[in-house]
Design an enzyme around this catalytic site. Structure first.
Site, PDB file in Angstrom:
ATOM      1  N   SER A   1       2.639   4.251   7.091  1.00  0.00           N
ATOM      2  CA  SER A   1       1.633   4.633   6.100  1.00  0.00           C
ATOM      3  C   SER A   1       1.065   6.029   6.361  1.00  0.00           C
ATOM      4  CB  SER A   1       0.538   3.580   6.040  1.00  0.00           C
ATOM      5  OG  SER A   1      -0.186   3.710   4.843  1.00  0.00           O
TER       6      SER A   1
ATOM      7  N   ASP B   1      -0.539   9.939   0.611  1.00  0.00           N
ATOM      8  CA  ASP B   1      -0.337   9.751   2.049  1.00  0.00           C
ATOM      9  C   ASP B   1       1.178   9.645   2.330  1.00  0.00           C
ATOM     10  OD1 ASP B   1       0.033   7.223   0.934  1.00  0.00           O
ATOM     11  OD2 ASP B   1      -0.640   6.191   2.744  1.00  0.00           O
TER      12      ASP B   1
ATOM     13  N   ASP C   1       3.476   7.335   2.952  1.00  0.00           N
ATOM     14  CA  ASP C   1       4.374   6.435   2.224  1.00  0.00           C
ATOM     15  C   ASP C   1       3.960   6.329   0.764  1.00  0.00           C
ATOM     16  OD1 ASP C   1       2.055   4.951   2.752  1.00  0.00           O
ATOM     17  OD2 ASP C   1       3.149   3.051   2.660  1.00  0.00           O
TER      18      ASP C   1
ATOM     19  N   ASP D   1       1.386   5.137  -1.009  1.00  0.00           N
ATOM     20  CA  ASP D   1       0.765   4.032  -1.738  1.00  0.00           C
ATOM     21  C   ASP D   1      -0.684   4.386  -2.070  1.00  0.00           C
ATOM     22  OD1 ASP D   1      -0.043   3.874   0.872  1.00  0.00           O
ATOM     23  OD2 ASP D   1       0.134   1.695   1.029  1.00  0.00           O
TER      24      ASP D   1
HETATM   25 MG    MG Z   1      -0.024   4.284   2.886  1.00  0.00          MG
END
Ligand code: MG
Length: 458
Positions: free
Chosen positions: A97, A240, A242, A244
């Site tokens: 993440s 960010d 990844d 999401d």
């Molecule tokens: Mg994330």
């Protein structure tokens, strides 16, 4: 390597010291054993360790006779979307993440496009720890295929969910900052398809995150803020690692907290839909409740984490959900975070009203918010929290309600306070919000004193 494998969401560890390829392969074996059959989609973000970890997971899964489809680099929401669209048993996202580059990890998504629930993770963890893995014979191994269409499919699906022609007619100027993360492969192209004039910064995939820290916070978005202001852009968009999460920046260079943007979008959704429930986490601003209230809806609070929001959205048939850190979930699309549709919704609202994002968000008040933290040894956290639940509400002025869904939340006549033990550090965190600077300072001061004396006396 004695810590538990699973944290708050999936696995997130420092590569080399806390997590290695053998663990990744065993995790793959555990998942294959858990599923027993079918196909797993594996994708990753741009981290330097991503390919290796994905290879090890794939080997473990195939050794149990379960098939693998490799999707390459894509955002986490795209992985969740593709897992649902193609009916895969599970989707695995190799990512840590927004954590620093030395971290790696795995997020698990079920075929409904929702993240694994905590109980599903526990089940998997049990198999992982038992090391009782299914072993397929040489002629019954899983097969590996590749898929290259996921990002394009996802873009198409998003375009169908918004008034793309209206947005196109405005030729918005947008600066995108994917932070060298997975959104490099999606957001700039989505914006181009919406006829936006797009400039991308930190736009090359790079697992070292050379441009800025992966977490999109005001302190790390200096370049984006400058670029938006200098070029007179209509909107800044940051993600960010990844992808999401999404954080929006106004044309004036102001970074907007997610709960205000959720309030703005919720007000619009509530106008057009039968459903009336909006879901957010305990740390969102009161402003969200107020705006939702006025629009005839109601807000439901959950513990922090997008999976908690998704579970509640499903149960309560909510119309929109999200977190202040930049998570947006639109159940009309799916139950994974959908930062790309959130960006389209903001542009759509700008196009519809003819107002700038700055003008639109100016209509959503902002209350002062203060944070504090106090050192507390891990073993003392629970007794301290138990004692605080009895003492703190009595010490605060005009207590209205005590909420214990996640930590200790106390709503007051004017403001609220949330006290939570950190999941990763020996500290207790305090967050307060109120209508004026003075009131918030007072709430924080009282709370800090009570927490401090409780830590000393337990
Ligand atoms: Mg994330």
């Amino acid at each position: 390597m004695t810590d538990r494998l699973f944290g708050t969401t999936g696995v997130r560890k420092v590569y080399g010291t806390e997590f290695d390829l053998e663990m990744a392969m065993n995790l793959g074996k555990a998942l294959g054993t858990h599923l027993g059959e079918g196909t797993v989609l594996i994708a990753r973000d741009a981290r330097t360790t991503g390919m290796m970890v994905a290879d090890a997971l794939s080997a473990g899964i195939m050794s149990t006779g379960v098939n693998v489809v490799r999707g390459g680099i894509m955002p986490t929401p795209t992985l969740a979307f593709a897992t649902k669209k193609h009916g895969f048993g599970t989707g695995l996202m190799v990512t840590a993440s927004h954590n620093p580059p030395e971290y790696t990890g795995v997020k698990f998504w079920s075929g409904t496009s929702m993240g694994y629930r905590p109980e599903e993770e526990r089940e998997l963890e049990k198999i992982y720890e038992s090391k009782e893995f299914k072993v397929a014979s040489w002629d019954a191994l899983g097969k590996e295929h590749t898929m290259e269409s996921a990002v394009e499919d996802h873009i198409e699906a998003i375009l169908k969910k918004c008034d793309a022609d209206l947005i196109r007619s405005k030729e918005f100027r947008v600066i995108v900052d994917p932070g060298n993360g997975a959104a490099c492969v999606l957001t700039p192209y989505l914006m181009q398809r919406l006829n936006c004039k797009v400039v991308t910064i930190n736009g090359q995939l790079d697992g070292h995150f050379p441009g800025r820290p992966s977490e999109p916070e005001e302190e790390s978005l200096g370049d984006l803020i400058q670029m938006v202001k200098k070029t007179g852009a209509d909107l800044g968009i940051a993600h960010d690692g990844d992808s999401d999460r999404v954080v929006f920046v106004t044309g004036d260079g102001e970074v907007i907290r997610g709960d205000r943007t959720i309030a703005l979008l919720a007000r619009q959704v509530l106008k057009d839909s039968k459903g009336k429930t909006v879901v957010t986490t305990v740390d969102s601003s009161l402003v969200l409740d107020e705006i939702v209230d006025k629009a005839g809806g109601k807000t439901v609070r959950t513990p922090v984490g997008d999976i908690q929001v998704a579970i509640k959205l499903g149960e309560a048939k909510g119309v929109i959900g999200g977190e202040a850190c930049g998570v947006y979930i639109f159940p009309e699309a799916h139950l994974a975070p959908e930062p790309f549709l959130a960006a389209c919704r903001v542009l759509e609202l700008m196009a519809k009203t003819g107002k700038t994002f700055s003008e639109l968000i100016g209509d959503i008040p902002q209350y002062p918010l203060l944070k504090g933290k106090l050192n507390c040894p891990n073993e003392k956290k629970q007794p301290v929290m138990d004692a605080l639940a009895k003492q703190l509400p009595k010490k605060l002025k005009d207590m209205v309600e005590v909420i214990t869904v996640d930590g200790l939340g106390i709503s007051l006549k004017q403001g609220w306070v949330l006290v939570r033990p950190s999941g990763t550090e020996p500290v207790i965190r305090i967050t307060c919000e109120g209508p004026t600077e003075d009131i918030v300072k007072e709430i924080l001061k009282t709370s800090e004193e009570v927490v401090k004396s409780t830590i000393a006396s337990v």
